[in-house]
Design an enzyme around this catalytic site. Structure first.
Site, PDB file in Angstrom:
ATOM      1  N   HIS A  71       0.818  -1.223   0.000  1.00  0.00           N
ATOM      2  CA  HIS A  71       0.000   0.000   0.000  1.00  0.00           C
ATOM      3  C   HIS A  71       0.843   1.261   0.000  1.00  0.00           C
ATOM      4  O   HIS A  71       0.337   2.332   0.347  1.00  0.00           O
ATOM      5  CB  HIS A  71      -0.944  -0.016   1.202  1.00  0.00           C
ATOM      6  CG  HIS A  71      -2.040  -1.028   1.055  1.00  0.00           C
ATOM      7  ND1 HIS A  71      -2.780  -1.475   2.118  1.00  0.00           N
ATOM      8  CD2 HIS A  71      -2.514  -1.683  -0.031  1.00  0.00           C
ATOM      9  CE1 HIS A  71      -3.677  -2.364   1.686  1.00  0.00           C
ATOM     10  NE2 HIS A  71      -3.519  -2.510   0.386  1.00  0.00           N
TER      11      HIS A  71
ATOM     12  N   CYS B 179       5.257  10.715  -8.349  1.00  0.00           N
ATOM     13  CA  CYS B 179       4.878  11.760  -9.302  1.00  0.00           C
ATOM     14  C   CYS B 179       3.735  11.243 -10.180  1.00  0.00           C
ATOM     15  O   CYS B 179       3.879  10.210 -10.855  1.00  0.00           O
ATOM     16  CB  CYS B 179       6.069  12.142 -10.189  1.00  0.00           C
ATOM     17  SG  CYS B 179       5.584  13.335 -11.461  1.00  0.00           S
TER      18      CYS B 179
ATOM     19  N   CYS C  74       8.242  17.956  -9.780  1.00  0.00           N
ATOM     20  CA  CYS C  74       8.901  16.646  -9.686  1.00  0.00           C
ATOM     21  C   CYS C  74      10.355  16.792 -10.157  1.00  0.00           C
ATOM     22  O   CYS C  74      10.593  17.372 -11.232  1.00  0.00           O
ATOM     23  CB  CYS C  74       8.140  15.673 -10.591  1.00  0.00           C
ATOM     24  SG  CYS C  74       9.052  14.174 -11.000  1.00  0.00           S
TER      25      CYS C  74
ATOM     26  N   THR D  15      -3.976  -7.962  11.249  1.00  0.00           N
ATOM     27  CA  THR D  15      -4.844  -7.298  10.273  1.00  0.00           C
ATOM     28  C   THR D  15      -6.279  -7.771  10.457  1.00  0.00           C
ATOM     29  O   THR D  15      -6.547  -8.913  10.793  1.00  0.00           O
ATOM     30  CB  THR D  15      -4.373  -7.526   8.812  1.00  0.00           C
ATOM     31  OG1 THR D  15      -5.244  -6.848   7.918  1.00  0.00           O
ATOM     32  CG2 THR D  15      -4.297  -8.992   8.450  1.00  0.00           C
TER      33      THR D  15
ATOM     34  N   ASN E  86      -3.321 -12.625  15.627  1.00  0.00           N
ATOM     35  CA  ASN E  86      -4.061 -11.370  15.715  1.00  0.00           C
ATOM     36  C   ASN E  86      -4.654 -11.200  17.111  1.00  0.00           C
ATOM     37  O   ASN E  86      -4.907 -12.189  17.811  1.00  0.00           O
ATOM     38  CB  ASN E  86      -5.181 -11.356  14.652  1.00  0.00           C
ATOM     39  CG  ASN E  86      -5.593  -9.941  14.285  1.00  0.00           C
ATOM     40  OD1 ASN E  86      -4.763  -9.120  13.918  1.00  0.00           O
ATOM     41  ND2 ASN E  86      -6.882  -9.648  14.430  1.00  0.00           N
TER      42      ASN E  86
ATOM     43  N   ALA F  42       0.658  -9.069  19.099  1.00  0.00           N
ATOM     44  CA  ALA F  42       1.719  -9.454  18.151  1.00  0.00           C
ATOM     45  C   ALA F  42       3.088  -9.497  18.839  1.00  0.00           C
ATOM     46  O   ALA F  42       3.898 -10.385  18.556  1.00  0.00           O
ATOM     47  CB  ALA F  42       1.744  -8.465  16.987  1.00  0.00           C
TER      48      ALA F  42
HETATM   49  C1  BV8 Z   1      -8.346  -2.190  -5.223  1.00  0.00           C
HETATM   50  C2  BV8 Z   1      -3.209   2.943   2.689  1.00  0.00           C
HETATM   51  C3  BV8 Z   1      -8.823  -2.482  -7.521  1.00  0.00           C
HETATM   52  C4  BV8 Z   1      -3.869   4.195   3.091  1.00  0.00           C
HETATM   53  C5  BV8 Z   1      -5.032   1.390   2.646  1.00  0.00           C
HETATM   54  C6  BV8 Z   1     -16.244  -4.766  -1.830  1.00  0.00           C
HETATM   55  C7  BV8 Z   1     -15.723  -6.027  -1.666  1.00  0.00           C
HETATM   56  C8  BV8 Z   1     -14.359  -6.268  -1.826  1.00  0.00           C
HETATM   57  C9  BV8 Z   1     -13.512  -5.232  -2.156  1.00  0.00           C
HETATM   58  C10 BV8 Z   1     -14.028  -3.992  -2.286  1.00  0.00           C
HETATM   59  C11 BV8 Z   1     -15.392  -3.746  -2.142  1.00  0.00           C
HETATM   60  N1  BV8 Z   1     -15.592  -2.427  -2.353  1.00  0.00           N
HETATM   61  C12 BV8 Z   1     -14.403  -1.832  -2.631  1.00  0.00           C
HETATM   62  C13 BV8 Z   1     -13.450  -2.764  -2.598  1.00  0.00           C
HETATM   63  C14 BV8 Z   1     -12.023  -2.588  -2.841  1.00  0.00           C
HETATM   64  C15 BV8 Z   1     -11.321  -1.943  -1.646  1.00  0.00           C
HETATM   65  C16 BV8 Z   1     -11.717  -2.606  -0.358  1.00  0.00           C
HETATM   66  O1  BV8 Z   1     -11.243  -3.674  -0.038  1.00  0.00           O
HETATM   67  N2  BV8 Z   1     -12.605  -1.927   0.396  1.00  0.00           N
HETATM   68  C17 BV8 Z   1     -13.029  -2.481   1.662  1.00  0.00           C
HETATM   69  C18 BV8 Z   1     -13.224  -1.340   2.665  1.00  0.00           C
HETATM   70  C19 BV8 Z   1     -14.307  -3.262   1.448  1.00  0.00           C
HETATM   71  N3  BV8 Z   1      -9.910  -2.144  -1.886  1.00  0.00           N
HETATM   72  C20 BV8 Z   1      -9.241  -1.275  -2.635  1.00  0.00           C
HETATM   73  O2  BV8 Z   1      -9.716  -0.265  -3.081  1.00  0.00           O
HETATM   74  C21 BV8 Z   1      -7.807  -1.666  -2.968  1.00  0.00           C
HETATM   75  N4  BV8 Z   1      -7.613  -1.514  -4.367  1.00  0.00           N
HETATM   76  O3  BV8 Z   1      -9.198  -2.983  -4.927  1.00  0.00           O
HETATM   77  O4  BV8 Z   1      -8.032  -1.868  -6.508  1.00  0.00           O
HETATM   78  C22 BV8 Z   1      -8.223  -2.161  -8.826  1.00  0.00           C
HETATM   79  C23 BV8 Z   1      -8.246  -3.144  -9.790  1.00  0.00           C
HETATM   80  C24 BV8 Z   1      -7.698  -2.866 -11.029  1.00  0.00           C
HETATM   81  C25 BV8 Z   1      -7.144  -1.606 -11.292  1.00  0.00           C
HETATM   82  C26 BV8 Z   1      -7.132  -0.631 -10.289  1.00  0.00           C
HETATM   83  C27 BV8 Z   1      -7.677  -0.898  -9.058  1.00  0.00           C
HETATM   84  C28 BV8 Z   1      -6.803  -0.753  -2.310  1.00  0.00           C
HETATM   85  C29 BV8 Z   1      -6.944  -0.829  -0.816  1.00  0.00           C
HETATM   86  C30 BV8 Z   1      -5.799  -0.070  -0.163  1.00  0.00           C
HETATM   87  C31 BV8 Z   1      -6.339   1.093   0.620  1.00  0.00           C
HETATM   88  N5  BV8 Z   1      -5.247   1.675   1.395  1.00  0.00           N
HETATM   89  N6  BV8 Z   1      -3.978   1.883   3.276  1.00  0.00           N
HETATM   90  C32 BV8 Z   1      -3.324   4.678   4.396  1.00  0.00           C
HETATM   91  O5  BV8 Z   1      -2.608   3.933   5.089  1.00  0.00           O
HETATM   92  O6  BV8 Z   1      -3.670   5.808   4.705  1.00  0.00           O
HETATM   93  S1  BV8 Z   1      -6.083   0.362   3.483  1.00  0.00           S
HETATM   94  C33 BV8 Z   1      -5.777   0.323   5.155  1.00  0.00           C
HETATM   95  O7  BV8 Z   1      -6.765  -0.519   5.772  1.00  0.00           O
HETATM   96  C34 BV8 Z   1      -4.511  -0.370   5.553  1.00  0.00           C
HETATM   97  O8  BV8 Z   1      -3.454  -0.135   4.700  1.00  0.00           O
HETATM   98  C35 BV8 Z   1      -4.842  -1.816   5.576  1.00  0.00           C
HETATM   99  O9  BV8 Z   1      -4.535  -2.412   4.352  1.00  0.00           O
HETATM  100  C36 BV8 Z   1      -6.313  -1.832   5.638  1.00  0.00           C
HETATM  101  C37 BV8 Z   1      -6.768  -2.742   6.727  1.00  0.00           C
HETATM  102  O10 BV8 Z   1      -6.246  -2.233   7.895  1.00  0.00           O
HETATM  103  P1  BV8 Z   1      -5.468  -3.208   8.912  1.00  0.00           P
HETATM  104  O11 BV8 Z   1      -4.032  -3.080   8.626  1.00  0.00           O
HETATM  105  O12 BV8 Z   1      -6.039  -4.568   8.920  1.00  0.00           O
HETATM  106  O13 BV8 Z   1      -5.813  -2.437  10.213  1.00  0.00           O
HETATM  107  P2  BV8 Z   1      -7.187  -2.506  11.022  1.00  0.00           P
HETATM  108  O14 BV8 Z   1      -7.200  -1.350  11.959  1.00  0.00           O
HETATM  109  O15 BV8 Z   1      -8.329  -2.694  10.077  1.00  0.00           O
HETATM  110  O16 BV8 Z   1      -7.035  -3.850  11.854  1.00  0.00           O
HETATM  111  C38 BV8 Z   1      -6.005  -3.964  12.806  1.00  0.00           C
HETATM  112  C39 BV8 Z   1      -6.059  -5.377  13.327  1.00  0.00           C
HETATM  113  O17 BV8 Z   1      -4.990  -5.542  14.244  1.00  0.00           O
HETATM  114  C40 BV8 Z   1      -7.337  -5.678  14.076  1.00  0.00           C
HETATM  115  O18 BV8 Z   1      -7.822  -6.953  13.676  1.00  0.00           O
HETATM  116  C41 BV8 Z   1      -6.913  -5.705  15.542  1.00  0.00           C
HETATM  117  O19 BV8 Z   1      -7.637  -6.677  16.286  1.00  0.00           O
HETATM  118  C42 BV8 Z   1      -5.471  -6.132  15.428  1.00  0.00           C
HETATM  119  N7  BV8 Z   1      -4.621  -5.650  16.525  1.00  0.00           N
HETATM  120  C43 BV8 Z   1      -4.707  -4.473  17.192  1.00  0.00           C
HETATM  121  N8  BV8 Z   1      -3.695  -4.420  18.101  1.00  0.00           N
HETATM  122  C44 BV8 Z   1      -2.981  -5.564  17.974  1.00  0.00           C
HETATM  123  C45 BV8 Z   1      -3.563  -6.350  16.963  1.00  0.00           C
HETATM  124  N9  BV8 Z   1      -3.078  -7.552  16.604  1.00  0.00           N
HETATM  125  C46 BV8 Z   1      -1.979  -7.993  17.255  1.00  0.00           C
HETATM  126  N10 BV8 Z   1      -1.367  -7.296  18.234  1.00  0.00           N
HETATM  127  C47 BV8 Z   1      -1.835  -6.083  18.620  1.00  0.00           C
HETATM  128  N11 BV8 Z   1      -1.209  -5.411  19.598  1.00  0.00           N
END
Ligand code: BV8
Length: 224
Positions: free
Chosen positions: A105, A113, A132, A172, A197, A215
């Site tokens: 990501h 750019c 750029c 995640t 997790n 973790a």
């Molecule tokens: C794409 C950068 C296509 C930004 C991020 C419907 C169904 C399926 C998919 C989709 C849909 N509608 C839309 C989509 C696609 C969409 C998507 O999946 N949406 C979701 C919301 C449904 N995906 C996209 O758009 C992706 N691109 O599909 O492109 C395409 C195809 C062809 C051509 C062009 C395009 C791109 C997605 C990337 C978005 N960017 N990040 C930034 O950082 O600002 S996403 C962001 O959330 C993160 O990067 C990460 O990837 C994502 C999930 O977050 P997590 O890392 O899991 O964090 P979270 O807080 O959610 O969870 C933390 C976990 O840790 C928890 O479970 C918790 O219990 C645990 N935890 C907490 N503390 C601890 C712990 N575990 C262990 N120890 C601890 N101490």
């Protein structure tokens, strides 16, 4: 043994980096759509730039935790047989000693750019969006993969998932694709899967085994 490890925000939580979807989550104060999409950036580049500048500045205040350093030790043992893929845009895996981390990501410490596609190591003056250095067009943006954009190096990831002996997901929620689908890809290729997790992720039922806890405790115990 060939291993693919996928990490998410939970691997950096104990370092003090807010996760996205926990109670005090990162998106607090911002709707995802307001900051993590190309449309949001076009509509309000200043807000989006501020959001990432703040997270980049916060990097200076956090340090790797035992989960990061344990994964670095695993890399020292496995070498090229480990592919460490992270959804995180922080540099804690690198500062914890890991090499060749695949930031699917993007990275806070990189700029992209939009005109020529060149990626640059971040420098603070880039916040003022100068031309750029490569093509001279004023189209630098955070090198972050936003919703609706294609993550980096997907071919390499799917190839590694097909050839692995083990897929391990750390910290995640399994909420965002395509990363959330990696475990299904692993299973389809007969690759064993393990979830480490804090709590069951949205895809926990796909894993052969799931261990729940911090973790910083689970990963060193698994690695060592
Ligand atoms: C794409 C950068 C296509 C930004 C991020 C419907 C169904 C399926 C998919 C989709 C849909 N509608 C839309 C989509 C696609 C969409 C998507 O999946 N949406 C979701 C919301 C449904 N995906 C996209 O758009 C992706 N691109 O599909 O492109 C395409 C195809 C062809 C051509 C062009 C395009 C791109 C997605 C990337 C978005 N960017 N990040 C930034 O950082 O600002 S996403 C962001 O959330 C993160 O990067 C990460 O990837 C994502 C999930 O977050 P997590 O890392 O899991 O964090 P979270 O807080 O959610 O969870 C933390 C976990 O840790 C928890 O479970 C918790 O219990 C645990 N935890 C907490 N503390 C601890 C712990 N575990 C262990 N120890 C601890 N101490």
């Amino acid at each position: 043994m060939r291993v693919v490890v996928l990490t998410g925000a939970g691997v950096s939580a104990e370092s003090g980096v807010p996760t996205f979807r926990d109670a005090d989550g990162l998106w607090e104060g911002h709707r995802v759509e307001d900051v993590a999409t190309p449309e949001a950036y076009d509509a309000n580049p200043g807000l989006v730039q501020e959001f990432y500048d703040a997270r980049r500045a916060a990097l200076k205040r956090v340090t790797p935790n035992p989960a990061h350093t344990a994964l670095a030790r695993l890399g020292d043992v496995l070498g090229d047989d480990l592919l460490l893929v992270t959804q995180n845009v922080d540099d804690l895996h690198e500062r914890g000693g890991s090499h060749d981390v695949l930031h699917m990501h993007g990275e806070l410490l990189s700029a992209l750019c939009r005109a020529c596609g060149h990626r640059y190591r971040w420098a603070d003056e880039l916040s003022s969006r100068p031309p750029c250095p490569g093509c001279g067009v004023r189209e630098l943006r955070p090198d972050i993969v936003w919703f609706g954009e294609m993550p980096y190096e997907m071919e390499r990831i799917y190839r590694a998932l097909a050839e692995a002996d083990l897929f391990v997901s750390v910290g995640t929620s399994g909420a965002v694709y395509p990363a959330a689908g990696f475990v299904v890809e692993a299973r389809a290729n007969g690759v064993r899967s393990l979830e480490l997790n804090l709590q069951p992720s949205e895809g926990t039922h796909w894993f052969d085994e799931a261990r729940h806890g911090k973790a910083g405790d689970l990963v060193p115990r698994w690695v060592d």
